[in-house]
Design an enzyme around this catalytic site. Structure first.
Site, mmCIF file in Angstrom:
data_model
loop_
_atom_site.group_PDB
_atom_site.id
_atom_site.type_symbol
_atom_site.label_atom_id
_atom_site.label_comp_id
_atom_site.label_asym_id
_atom_site.label_seq_id
_atom_site.Cartn_x
_atom_site.Cartn_y
_atom_site.Cartn_z
ATOM 1 N N GLU A 40 -13.604 -0.079 -3.306
ATOM 2 C CA GLU A 40 -13.482 -1.540 -3.570
ATOM 3 C C GLU A 40 -14.303 -1.994 -4.770
ATOM 4 O O GLU A 40 -13.868 -2.927 -5.435
ATOM 5 C CB GLU A 40 -13.902 -2.307 -2.303
ATOM 6 C CG GLU A 40 -12.979 -2.091 -1.119
ATOM 7 C CD GLU A 40 -13.138 -0.705 -0.482
ATOM 8 O OE1 GLU A 40 -14.196 -0.093 -0.723
ATOM 9 O OE2 GLU A 40 -12.223 -0.255 0.220
ATOM 10 N N ASP A 44 -10.684 0.920 8.379
ATOM 11 C CA ASP A 44 -11.404 1.248 9.615
ATOM 12 C C ASP A 44 -11.007 0.332 10.766
ATOM 13 O O ASP A 44 -11.742 -0.589 11.141
ATOM 14 C CB ASP A 44 -12.909 1.190 9.355
ATOM 15 C CG ASP A 44 -13.317 2.213 8.302
ATOM 16 O OD1 ASP A 44 -12.486 3.095 7.983
ATOM 17 O OD2 ASP A 44 -14.436 2.132 7.804
ATOM 18 N N ASP A 67 -11.876 7.008 -1.019
ATOM 19 C CA ASP A 67 -12.352 5.989 -0.079
ATOM 20 C C ASP A 67 -13.398 5.135 -0.817
ATOM 21 O O ASP A 67 -13.791 5.473 -1.940
ATOM 22 C CB ASP A 67 -12.979 6.728 1.117
ATOM 23 C CG ASP A 67 -13.159 5.846 2.332
ATOM 24 O OD1 ASP A 67 -12.935 4.625 2.240
ATOM 25 O OD2 ASP A 67 -13.545 6.389 3.385
#
Ligand SMILES: *[C@@H]1O[C@H](CO)[C@@H](O)[C@H](O)[C@H]1NC(C)=O
Ligand SMILES: *[C@@H]1O[C@H](CO)[C@@H](O)[C@H](O)[C@H]1NC(C)=O
Length: 980
Positions: A536, A609, A533
């Protein structure tokens, strides 16, 4: 995932959340984008606009083996600057167009393609280049399907046409611009104020000969401040602008990830749907909107244009911040404008001409979806967080008590002490190996999270080793360790562009202590897989919640150059690490949030999300379809929505969506109420149990679709235009879709209170309701039918002509189904025929790459008055055609398995293992009449017939249904059943 504590205290209230738009840049907040947009603006206002770029004909060179064409390119704006153009045609007809500045003052980032491409493409030697006075041309392809690539000299325009029709053109509108490297001019010392100064200056001002193109001002060339951050931009302006036109195509698709429709709505031109271009800049967007061009967690710069006549695509291998405008200048044309902050021009033209061709061409470049471990396409149960090992055991026990199938339990960040990944919080997880083994005891797996931020404390061995190895990302000075904030507080980030990090990262996942792996994860097992997760990367106190653009990576590249690649490199290294835990290697499962073109080689993704709203449920389907077109089939959205507390009706509908999504996981935010299926009241609990059983019964269909995707790049879920490329009425449909080549057509309900659904049928064919066998009729011009959709039923049809293999015995987890018998459902088409395939292997090893697999073809055909249903080996046929039935060439180059054709033997070890698996039921829908006999090898079988509508009768209503009990002893055998 990001924290949200206070807002959700009103648990039952409808979600009223909103993205903080001001956290992210729009085009007008980024100087490079303003400059690119301004060029388009000036071009639009100037009828005499002509691109300043041209090919210098004296520089033309065609390589002696005819494989490539190179030329010098000049811009009339800066005659002293040199650009080099290189055009080549690959063996599969893909055209690569590259351009870079030559001998400039700096070097543009040119490595995006080398990360994205699975291998160096093979160049075609069968191309004829012809040099004219005004252009160079390459022609290839068979007669009647000729592709023509023209490179016009002045201005430089690259056009690909087929049979004389333009399919795609670069720079035909003259918006191409590659800002060259230049020296920053130091501001002139202001002379002492002298009398008459103002007028003197006016007189001396020289008109800027480039302003018609570049404007008068140097807008944000050298430094840019946005909110509290200053980007030092030491290399100055390097913007790259390119217009890409599809003058004969009305629809464009692709460039995920955006929460928008599949057929991309316009962003510019009159009455555009959006007023902001699509953006590709991987971002952790908190509470993202369900209808927006904002960038999300991942970027795949591939775009397809489609019309009744043809499909064509482009892959723009660029990893910097990119804005894309889409317009339809006329009803049947599309125009796009791509503006990137840095990087070379490296565009691949995918000539098509059919959807299946562009997918093959694109995945030929970037790899196909890696064939996942079989268990990972079953149901995943996740929550932020299962708080202790006993919590995990209780959740597992409750699933089992309620007979609800599940394969995987997940742990979010709270398992890790102070969010130091790999280090268990021993207070709550005192026995992680025992916990994992308790889960494995029922043939289940666990997935735990490992994020890329490392807590900066010397007592954290992972951080300490990374520091010692000098593999942490650097600040703009190129020397100092970059520090930012994330879950673990003050953190550092591994620079996965640095090859020195790779072997070390692998060592961290070893589950047994090895001499070289000081940090091996001995408190884990090989049944624990990984979730990446925040890659980025998400950095709470960084610009746009990420890294400063002037940070320095391995090789001296700035973060701005390669930002969109960051997430892919992380999940690549993790998947290699998980694979390397055992010898021989087992297939890894790694879920990633951030991704780029090529990430499909490394595992699965999810859409981040999302919110527990009907809008998010609906747009999640469109996003997954878009990702499937872009090669990343193994995708899904959080079932139930990450934020919020969905009411039972919404949750049930969301389970239907999940059950028809390649990656199927329920997940929820830490502040939400628990919503595991066993907590639901009746009838919801039973409905969800049945939905999960439906997914499990269809795992053979899903696995077969994944296998097909891994071989030929076809999406696992397919929107209408892919299946019916000539049916214009279906081009914009993105709320119903097909599962692989199975013939299953699903339209999940995403509206509150719905009791029925309109399903569009594109062709003159019979479609059967999966649950009731009700026959519906399509029409050659398309037709809508109304299908009942009570809460316990998803609108699910089987197109006539399909054969569906399912396994109907409920089990607690999917590996327990491995020896279960099959049901075959033959859905006869209007001509009384059908075909289906089934792919099986052990589901976890790479044995399939050596031919340990079963790949069957089932057919039904009419002969005289009889219907013959037969089973044959498909793998042998594929191997005979020189196709590798299993080899995933995509994965091959990275993981070293499965390259090249496989010598396939139907008597392989896996086939032997499943030889005792029988077909326990054969269902035939749509027979014309009650059979007299149903025989196999002359022996009568046990059967029942319920009369009803015949497949070819043109009527609607309950279809005729033949059920044959225990017809054949082996799913692996060749057989023929005669119904007469
Ligand atoms: C994946 O990792 C391998 C080494 O482990 C490397 O050779 C390859 O280039 C990487 N690919 C990507 C896309 O990161
Ligand atoms: C099917 O329904 C859609 C949505 O209501 C409509 O736009 C379309 O025209 C209909 N198609 C046919 C063939 O009736």
């Amino acid at each position: 995932m990001r924290a949200l504590s206070s807002l959700l205290l009103l648990a039952a209230a409808p979600l009223a959340l909103a993205v903080k738009l001001e956290d992210f840049k729009t085009c007008d907040k980024a100087a490079f984008c303003r400059r690119g947009k301004a060029i388009a603006q000036r071009a639009g206002e100037n009828p005499d606009w002509k691109s300043p770029y041209s090919v210098d004909p004296s520089s033309l060179a065609i390589s002696s083996d005819q494989t490539s064409f190179t030329a010098a390119v000049k811009s009339s704006l800066y005659p002293e600057i040199n650009f080099g153009l290189d055009v080549r045609v690959h063996k599969d007809g893909v055209v690569r167009v590259r351009m870079d500045e030559v001998n400039g003052k700096g070097k543009r980032y040119d490595e995006a393609a080398s990360w994205a491409l699975v291998a160096e493409p093979e160049i075609s030697k069968d191309i004829r280049w012809t040099v004219g006075k005004k252009e160079v041309r390459a022609t290839y392809g068979p007669k009647g399907n000729k592709v023509d690539v023209e490179i016009a000299f002045n201005p430089l325009v690259v056009t690909l046409s087929r049979n004389g029709r333009t399919e795609v053109a670069l720079n035909s509108l003259g918006l191409m611009h590659m800002e060259h490297f230049r020296t920053k001019e130091e501001p002139q010392p202001t002379p002492e104020a002298v009398e008459g100064e103002e007028s003197a200056q006016t007189v001396m001002e020289v008109p800027n000969p480039r302003s018609w193109f570049e404007g008068e001002e140097e807008d944000g060339y050298w430094e840019e401040t946005w909110k509290s951050w200053t980007d030092s931009k030491p290399k100055g302006p390097q913007m790259l602008s390119m217009d890409i036109s599809f003058p004969n195509h009305e629809h464009v698709y692709g460039i995920p990830q955006h929460a928008t429709r599949l057929s991309l709505p316009t962003t510019s031109g009159e009455d555009s749907y959006y007023n902001e271009p699509y953006r590709l800049w991987n971002s952790d967007v908190f509470e993202y909107m369900a209808d927006s061009t904002m960038s999300l967690y991942g970027s795949i710069p591939v775009m397809y244009a489609h019309s009744k006549e043809s499909t064509v695509g482009i892959f723009n291998a660029i990893a910097s911040d990119t804005f894309i405008d889409v317009a339809h200048p006329s009803a049947h044309s599309s125009y796009t404008h791509w503006i990137s902050e840095s990087g070379i021009l490296d565009i691949f033209l995918l000539p098509g001409p059919k959807p299946a061709d562009v997918f093959k061409q694109y995945t030929g470049l970037t790899g196909t979806q890696e064939l996942p471990p079989h268990w990972s396409i079953a149901y995943h149960q996740c929550r932020w967080n299962y708080v202790s090992s006993d919590d995990v055991r209780t959740v597992q026990r409750r699933f089992d008590e309620e007979n609800i199938p599940v394969d995987v339990f997940w742990l979010d960040i709270e398992y890790a002490e102070e969010h130091k990944y790999f280090i268990w919080d021993k207070k709550n997880f005192p026995d992680p190996v025992d916990m994992a083994n308790d889960v494995s005891a029922v043939a289940r797996k666990m997935v735990v999270i490992v994020d890329p931020h490392l807590k900066r404390v010397q007592s954290y061995p992972v951080y300490k080793e990374a520091q010692e190895l000098d593999v942490l990302a650097k600040t703009k000075d190129g020397q100092s360790e970059y520090e930012g904030w994330c879950w673990s507080g003050s953190s550092a980030w591994v620079d996965f562009f640095n090859p020195a990090s790779w072997e070390w990262w692998k060592g961290l996942f070893k589950t047994s202590q090895g001499s070289s792996d000081k940090c091996a994860w001995i408190e884990s097992t090989t049944d624990v897989h990984i979730w990446n997760d925040m890659n980025e990367p998400a950095i709470f106190n960084g610009p746009e919640i990420s890294m400063p653009r002037d940070n320095i990576h391995y090789g001296g590249w700035e973060h701005r150059d390669l930002h969109n690649l960051n997430g892919m490199l992380f999940s690549n290294q993790t998947s290699q690490a998980v694979r390397a835990r055992t010898d021989p290697p087992m297939r890894p499962f790694v879920l990633t949030r951030s991704f780029f073109a090529g990430s499909q080689r490394f595992g699965a993704m999810w859409t981040g999300d999302n919110l527990g709203t009907w809008e998010h449920m609906a747009v999640g389907i469109k996003m997954v379809l878009s990702l499937n077109l872009a090669g990343f089939s193994f995708s899904g959205s959080d079932v139930g929505g990450f934020f919020g507390n969905p009411e039972p009706e919404m949750l049930v509908r969301w389970y239907h969506v999940g059950a028809f999504t390649p990656f199927f996981r329920a997940h929820a935010h830490i502040d939400t109420k628990r919503r595991e299926p066993y907590l639901l009241d009746e009838p919801y609990k039973s409905i969800v149990r049945d939905i999960l059983r439906l997914r499990y019964s269809m795992l053979p269909i899903w696995y077969t679709a994944f296998h097909e995707s891994s071989v030929n790049g076809m999406p696992v879920v397919r929107p209408h235009f892919v299946v019916f490329p000539e049916d214009e009425a279906g081009f914009a449909i993105d709320d119903q879709y097909f599962v692989g080549s199975s013939g299953l057509l699903v339209k999940p309900v995403t509206e509150k209170g719905a009791t029925e659904a309109q399903v569009y049928l594109a062709d003159d064919q019979v479609y059967y309701d999966y649950f009731t066998s009700h026959a519906y009729r399509g029409a050659a011009k398309g037709r809508n039918v109304t299908v009942p959709a009570p809460l316990d039923r998803v609108p699910l049809l089987v197109r006539g002509g399909a054969v569906l293999p399912t396994r109907e015995r409920p089990r607690r987890s999917s590996p327990l189904m491995r020896r279960d018998p099959f049901t075959l459902t033959v859905a006869l088409d209007t001509a009384g025929a059908a075909r289906g395939t089934l792919y099986l292997d052990d589901g976890e090893s790479y044995g399939h790459a050596a031919g340990a697999l079963v790949w069957r073809e089932f057919t039904a055909a009419r002969r005289g008055r009889a219907t013959h249903v037969a089973s044959a080996d498909l793998a042998a046929a594929a191997a005979a055609h020189g196709q590798a039935p299993t080899a995933n060439a995509g994965a091959g180059a990275d993981v070293g398995v499965g390259t090249g054709a496989v010598v396939y033997d139907p008597q392989n070890a896996f086939a032997d293992e499943v030889r005792a698996v029988r077909v326990e039921k054969l269902v035939v829908l749509g027979l014309e009449r009650r059979p007299g006999t149903v025989t196999l090898g002359g022996a009568e079988l046990e059967w029942e017939f319920v009369p009803g509508v015949a497949s070819g009768a043109g009527k609607e209503g309950a279809a005729a249904r033949l059920v044959v009990k225990n017809p054949v002893a082996s799913i692996v055998g060749d057989w023929e059943i005669v119904i007469q």
